[in-house]
Design a protein around this motif. Structure first.
Motif, PDB file in Angstrom:
ATOM      1  N   VAL A 117       0.835  -1.205   0.000  1.00  0.00           N
ATOM      2  CA  VAL A 117       0.000   0.000   0.000  1.00  0.00           C
ATOM      3  C   VAL A 117       0.869   1.254   0.000  1.00  0.00           C
ATOM      4  N   MET A 118       1.993   1.200   0.725  1.00  0.00           N
ATOM      5  CA  MET A 118       2.871   2.372   0.859  1.00  0.00           C
ATOM      6  C   MET A 118       3.838   2.533  -0.299  1.00  0.00           C
ATOM      7  N   GLY A 119       3.840   1.564  -1.247  1.00  0.00           N
ATOM      8  CA  GLY A 119       4.660   1.730  -2.444  1.00  0.00           C
ATOM      9  C   GLY A 119       5.883   0.860  -2.539  1.00  0.00           C
ATOM     10  N   LEU A 120       5.903  -0.263  -1.813  1.00  0.00           N
ATOM     11  CA  LEU A 120       7.022  -1.202  -1.896  1.00  0.00           C
ATOM     12  C   LEU A 120       6.470  -2.565  -2.315  1.00  0.00           C
ATOM     13  N   ALA A 121       6.784  -2.979  -3.530  1.00  0.00           N
ATOM     14  CA  ALA A 121       6.285  -4.262  -4.049  1.00  0.00           C
ATOM     15  C   ALA A 121       7.101  -5.413  -3.486  1.00  0.00           C
TER      16      ALA A 121
END
Length: 505
Positions: free
Chosen positions: A412-416
């Motif tokens: 959700v915070m942008g780390l896959a």
């Protein structure tokens, strides 16, 4: 003062390994000289040794290399099986010998905390790496890079750190089922030996702390996804409940550790992305793309003038609230969460319930910014349909060849966090682009053909960057799929309608 040496003979006797291993931790100040004989005897017992030949200690600087050699000795001597689990369990037991007891670690942690909060977490983080609880060598195998988007620089990780078990070990695990510890997040893991289906935790330690007048623990993730990847866990065995109490818990943890962020997965399946059976949160010292994103629309909340609220420019649907008033912020979060729980907007496919089954949830993230408390409340919905049986607000079929799993807090915070299978599969796509192979998995073939059409003259030097860029774009689409209010005009209008409604409740 710790001694150091540049090289070390890999063919040393087991007696030399034992002596040098204990000597290293004594010289490093981790164990007291008075404990040397006691700890040496414990190590002898683990390795099936009845005696120790007299040898002189040699200075070394790679204790984990000695650990590997002692594990190899145990395999060759028939003390353990050559399996991932047995090696993990013995390794944890060996490192547990030179790891202080929980009481000692807690006493030192809180003594440091009284002087400087950062010094306390630095100490515990370093210890958790040095005793091999945090698997630094395995984590180093991960593939990591960044990808620029209109929403900032997101991060891509192909997770290669967790060792895979062989079929024999998987079969063996069926005969070693145990109800203790209850799960991987409970307190009973501290010092637990482990078995074929539960990792070795003899070197595991937990810091005890008070969270909103309840006993909790704090530890680090063995396979860090980001810097100081911390886990906060309830001492009580209870399921996650991401409501008003959770928000107050997050803000309380943030008060204790203002240099960390702390957040929770949503409390429903599909959008939960975590172990929902045990109340816990994740945190750490890392700046994610979401945190760097700014609010693109602000609004006021009724009866809460001391709280700033707004919509964040992000592919998922995020409301950010800020205040120096901790209680007011908690009230604002409750207002938004309660309102969202029962909210419907059929124009964009948002329904709160199917019968008695709830669908709306929140992924909350707390941090300090400019001496203010800040909460990001990510709106989630786990409804499914015939068209999207895995989830309407979940990675859709066109991107599932890269990412099919749930989208949890970290992503959700942008780390896959992408599956290890992609290491080989993406290499096949690269070879396909340069005409060296037609061996591409069927699920990747349409994507690979599109990349080939869009990129003429692909070389061995450029293939990897093209594929990595494309994976970054896929993950961006994954986040868009998970957004309940889409970034098109209809979605933006619907999001504004929700915030307008919040002004009235």
């Amino acid at each position: 003062m710790k001694e150091s040496v540049s090289t070390y003979n890999k063919n040393q006797s087991i007696d030399q390994l034992i002596v040098d291993f204990i000597h290293y931790y004594q010289m490093d100040g981790k164990i007291d000289a008075l404990d040397t004989i006691y700890l040496t005897n414990q190590l002898l017992e683990l390795l099936g040794k009845k005696e120790l030949k007299p040898v002189s200690a040699q200075p070394i600087n790679e204790p984990l290399m000695l650990l590997d050699q002692m594990i190899e000795f145990a395999i060759n001597g028939g003390i353990i099986r050559d399996t991932v689990s047995d090696k993990d369990i013995l390794g944890a037991k060996i490192m547990g010998i030179v790891t202080p007891r929980p009481s000692e670690i807690n006493q030192k942690f809180w003594k440091l905390y009284d002087k400087e909060k950062l010094a306390a977490t630095d100490y515990f983080y370093a210890l958790s790496k040095e005793n091999n609880y945090i698997k630094t060598r395995e984590i180093a195998k991960n593939i990591e890079y960044k990808h620029q988007t209109p929403y900032g620089e997101i991060e891509i990780t192909i997770n290669l750190s967790r060792p895979e078990k062989d079929p024999k070990e998987i079969a063996l695990a069926k005969t070693e089922k145990s109800a203790y510890p209850v799960n991987l997040l409970c307190m009973e893991n501290e010092g637990y030996a482990g078995n074929s289906q539960h990792p070795g935790r003899a070197n595991h330690r937990i810091i005890r702390l008070d969270v909103a007048d309840e006993p909790w623990g704090y530890q680090y993730s063995p396979y860090l996804y980001y810097n100081e990847h911390a886990i906060f866990l309830s001492e009580e065995h209870r399921a996650m409940n991401v409501g008003d109490k959770a928000i107050r818990n997050l803000l309380d943890i943030l008060t204790t550790f203002p240099h960390y962020f702390v957040g929770s997965n949503a409390g429903l399946p599909i959008v939960g992305g975590s172990i929902l059976s045990h109340d816990h949160y994740q945190g750490g010292r890392h700046t994610f793309a979401l945190e760097r994103s700014e609010m693109e629309h602000t609004f006021e909340l009724k009866d809460l003038p001391q709280v700033t609220a707004g919509i964040v420019k992000w592919p998922m649907s995020v409301i950010r609230i800020q205040s120096t008033d901790k209680e007011a912020l908690a009230q604002a979060a409750k207002k938004i969460m309660d309102t969202w729980e029962d909210y419907n907007d059929e124009t964009v496919g948002i329904y709160d319930f199917t019968g008695e089954t709830p669908h709306n949830a929140i992924t909350p993230i707390a941090r300090m910014r400019d001496n203010q408390f800040e909460l990001d409340l990510v709106l989630r919905n786990n409804r499914t349909s015939d068209e999207f049986p895995d989830g309407i607000f979940h990675p859709h079929p066109p991107v599932q060849h890269i990412k099919k799993e749930n989208i949890g807090l970290i992503e959700v915070m942008g780390l896959a966090i992408l599956p290890p299978r992609l290491e080989k599969e993406l290499a096949e796509v690269e070879r396909y682009l340069i005409g060296k192979s037609a061996d591409v998995k069927a699920m990747h073939l349409p994507w690979a053909e599109t990349l080939k059409k869009e990129n003429s003259g692909v070389t061995e030097e450029s293939a990897q960057s093209i594929v990595r860029h494309a994976v970054g774009e896929v993950f961006l689409q994954v986040l868009k799929d998970a957004g309940v209010f889409k970034r098109d005009q209809a979605g933006k209008d619907a999001f504004i309608r929700f915030t307008d409604y919040l002004k009235t409740v």
